[in-house]
Scaffold this active site. Structure first.
Site, PDB file in Angstrom:
ATOM      1  N   LYS A   1      25.628 -16.517   3.942  1.00  0.00           N
ATOM      2  CA  LYS A   1      26.769 -16.325   3.044  1.00  0.00           C
ATOM      3  C   LYS A   1      26.324 -15.744   1.706  1.00  0.00           C
ATOM      4  O   LYS A   1      26.897 -14.769   1.243  1.00  0.00           O
ATOM      5  CB  LYS A   1      27.499 -17.651   2.771  1.00  0.00           C
ATOM      6  CG  LYS A   1      27.547 -18.613   3.919  1.00  0.00           C
ATOM      7  CD  LYS A   1      28.547 -18.238   4.965  1.00  0.00           C
ATOM      8  CE  LYS A   1      28.331 -19.141   6.162  1.00  0.00           C
ATOM      9  NZ  LYS A   1      29.363 -19.123   7.123  1.00  0.00           N
TER      10      LYS A   1
ATOM     11  N   ASP B   1      22.310 -30.020   4.483  1.00  0.00           N
ATOM     12  CA  ASP B   1      22.665 -28.694   4.983  1.00  0.00           C
ATOM     13  C   ASP B   1      23.099 -27.897   3.758  1.00  0.00           C
ATOM     14  O   ASP B   1      24.089 -28.238   3.106  1.00  0.00           O
ATOM     15  CB  ASP B   1      23.808 -28.816   5.995  1.00  0.00           C
ATOM     16  CG  ASP B   1      24.172 -27.470   6.602  1.00  0.00           C
ATOM     17  OD1 ASP B   1      23.596 -26.449   6.191  1.00  0.00           O
ATOM     18  OD2 ASP B   1      25.043 -27.444   7.498  1.00  0.00           O
TER      19      ASP B   1
ATOM     20  N   TRP C   1      31.322 -29.612   9.624  1.00  0.00           N
ATOM     21  CA  TRP C   1      31.211 -28.338  10.355  1.00  0.00           C
ATOM     22  C   TRP C   1      31.102 -28.661  11.839  1.00  0.00           C
ATOM     23  O   TRP C   1      30.346 -29.535  12.239  1.00  0.00           O
ATOM     24  CB  TRP C   1      29.960 -27.595   9.857  1.00  0.00           C
ATOM     25  CG  TRP C   1      29.694 -26.293  10.524  1.00  0.00           C
ATOM     26  CD1 TRP C   1      30.593 -25.298  10.781  1.00  0.00           C
ATOM     27  CD2 TRP C   1      28.426 -25.831  11.012  1.00  0.00           C
ATOM     28  NE1 TRP C   1      29.955 -24.242  11.384  1.00  0.00           N
ATOM     29  CE2 TRP C   1      28.622 -24.540  11.543  1.00  0.00           C
ATOM     30  CE3 TRP C   1      27.133 -26.365  11.046  1.00  0.00           C
ATOM     31  CZ2 TRP C   1      27.594 -23.782  12.096  1.00  0.00           C
ATOM     32  CZ3 TRP C   1      26.120 -25.609  11.599  1.00  0.00           C
ATOM     33  CH2 TRP C   1      26.347 -24.337  12.113  1.00  0.00           C
TER      34      TRP C   1
HETATM   35  C1  LMR Z   1      31.930 -21.252   9.740  1.00  0.00           C
HETATM   36  O1  LMR Z   1      31.931 -22.478   9.556  1.00  0.00           O
HETATM   37  O2  LMR Z   1      32.944 -20.591   9.971  1.00  0.00           O
HETATM   38  C2  LMR Z   1      30.618 -20.481   9.638  1.00  0.00           C
HETATM   39  O3  LMR Z   1      29.617 -21.318   9.189  1.00  0.00           O
HETATM   40  C3  LMR Z   1      30.307 -19.751  10.870  1.00  0.00           C
HETATM   41  C4  LMR Z   1      29.861 -20.646  11.988  1.00  0.00           C
HETATM   42  O4  LMR Z   1      28.748 -20.443  12.469  1.00  0.00           O
HETATM   43  O5  LMR Z   1      30.613 -21.546  12.385  1.00  0.00           O
END
Ligand code: LMR
Length: 418
Positions: free
Chosen positions: A259, A223, A141
């Protein structure tokens, strides 16, 4: 100092990639598929406030609660319920501590701050040691690196996770990197439904990873942003955290309810930690209280009250499980539909089975950067890494996605690969 302008020369940073692309996609005209941000959409492509959350909201409003401060570590009943949801039978109040946070991001940030400050103060006190390196999965992420660098850790390194050739989890690579990292490094692990790849270790592979972490004295930070979204089952999706507790591996864990409860803007999350003794638990609690008091004093109440009702009322909890089944089932249906269009409608060159093998909200489509750019130019908004929010698809946009991927592949792949 007269005339001193401390705003002068501040470098302009690029915008956040996810939020920037999401707003670009939102503004785009005509037929489009906006698959950027990880948010669930219903069959018509509209936001989906969970019916069970609506019921719980009504109860909170009807209770006409006061607007007094929550304690520094938040709504204790909610935090306990959230930890029990994650840890199940492995929940251990003597060796675990939790606190309410500003969603999963807030939990990661406070956890990162806690680690950095504790470690650097120890180094100062003892006059020896170094700040450990943080390892995140490659890819991960986009905000993970940002969070740990902002806390003071730099540079953040990656461990092998995703094998792009096989479009699958790279167990050998990850085990080698966990073994190869200096003892006491910090490893950020996705508890389930890996973002962005949708590729998770199997239960057996988690066992191998737990053995490997047990060999090294690394600091583990889970996470957990998608419990209930991977399989649709809250217990199954908590396998990794529960396994690590049962193996006696200590860790921190960030939980998000953005989510699985659709509470995107209420910012409802929990930071928890599993450790050796009640004395450690109390000491860590005091450190977290100090940090929260300094950062924002105490968290907001509304979302936590809503989540607490859903998690603890047996009737609403059962309804929530049904809604999780519905949401995860719809995502699986969209995955199957995209694959069917690629394989049968468009006979797109390549293999597309990974789309239905991956789990959770996101699919890592296995497209090149230029193929992803082609999709963006054709109003199909995925990231340039090829991440698509499958929870944002409808029957119509599933076909649009497949058709656009087909166009991209036929344009950019060498003739011998078509
Ligand atoms: C994403 O990865 O799109 C979501 O978790 C929103 C974010 O905060 O990036």
């Amino acid at each position: 100092m007269p005339g001193y302008d401390f705003f002068a020369g501040v470098p302009q940073l690029p915008p956040d990639n996810i939020f920037f692309l999401a707003s670009k996609a939102q503004k785009a005209q005509g037929k489009k598929a906006n698959l950027i941000i990880g948010a669930y959409r219903d069959e018509c492509g509209l936001p989906y406030p969970l019916p069970v959350v609506r019921k719980a909201e009504d109860r909170v409003v009807a209770a006409k609660l006061d607007h007094e401060y929550l304690p520094i570590l938040g709504h204790a009943g909610f935090v306990e319920a959230a930890m029990k949801m994650l840890y199940g039978d492995t929940y251990n109040a003597d060796k675990m501590i939790g606190m309410q946070t500003l969603s999963g991001t807030g939990a990661l940030s406070i956890g990162a701050q806690y680690l950095y400050q504790t470690i650097s103060k120890r180094i100062q006190r003892e006059g020896t040691g170094t700040v450990p390196t943080v390892y995140v999965s490659d890819p991960t992420w986009i905000n993970h690196g940002n969070i740990f660098v902002t806390a003071g850790f730099a540079p953040v390194k990656t461990y092998r996770y995703y094998d792009a050739t096989r479009i699958s989890f790279d167990l050998e690579g990850m085990v080698a990197d966990v073994r190869g990292a200096p003892e006491g490094s910090i490893f950020v692990l996705h508890q389930c439904a890996h973002n962005p790849t949708g590729v998770d270790p199997t239960e057996e592979e988690w066992g191998v990873l737990a053995d490997t972490f047990a060999e090294k004295r690394h600091i583990i930070f889970f996470d957990s942003a998608y419990q209930g979204y991977a399989s649709g089952n809250l217990d199954r999706d908590a396998f990794a955290a529960r396994l690590f507790v049962s193996r006696g591996l200590y860790f921190l864990c960030a939980q998000s309810f953005a989510k699985n409860l659709g509470l995107y803007n209420e910012r409802v999350g929990v930071l928890s930690a599993f450790m050796a003794t009640p004395e450690e638990r109390d000491a860590v609690k005091s450190q977290w209280e100090m940090l929260v008091r300094a950062f924002y004093s105490n968290p907001p109440a509304f979302g936590a009250r809503v989540a607490h009702i859903v998690l603890t009322d047996p009737e609403l909890r059962a309804q929530w499980q049904q809604e999780l089944d519905h949401m995860s089932g719809r995502i699986k249906k969209m995955r199957a539909l995209v694959r069917k269009h690629l394989e049968e409608t468009y006979k797109t060159p390549g293999t597309w089975s990974h789309i239905t093998k991956q789990i959770g909200m996101f699919s890592f489509l296995g497209l090149s950067k230029e193929e992803c750019a082609y999709c963006q130019e054709h109003n199909v908004f995925i990231t340039l890494t090829g991440r698509a929010n499958m929870a944002g698809l409808t029957e119509e946009t599933a076909e649009l996605l497949a058709k656009t991927i087909d166009g991209a592949v036929r344009k950019y792949r060498a003739a011998d690969k078509l």
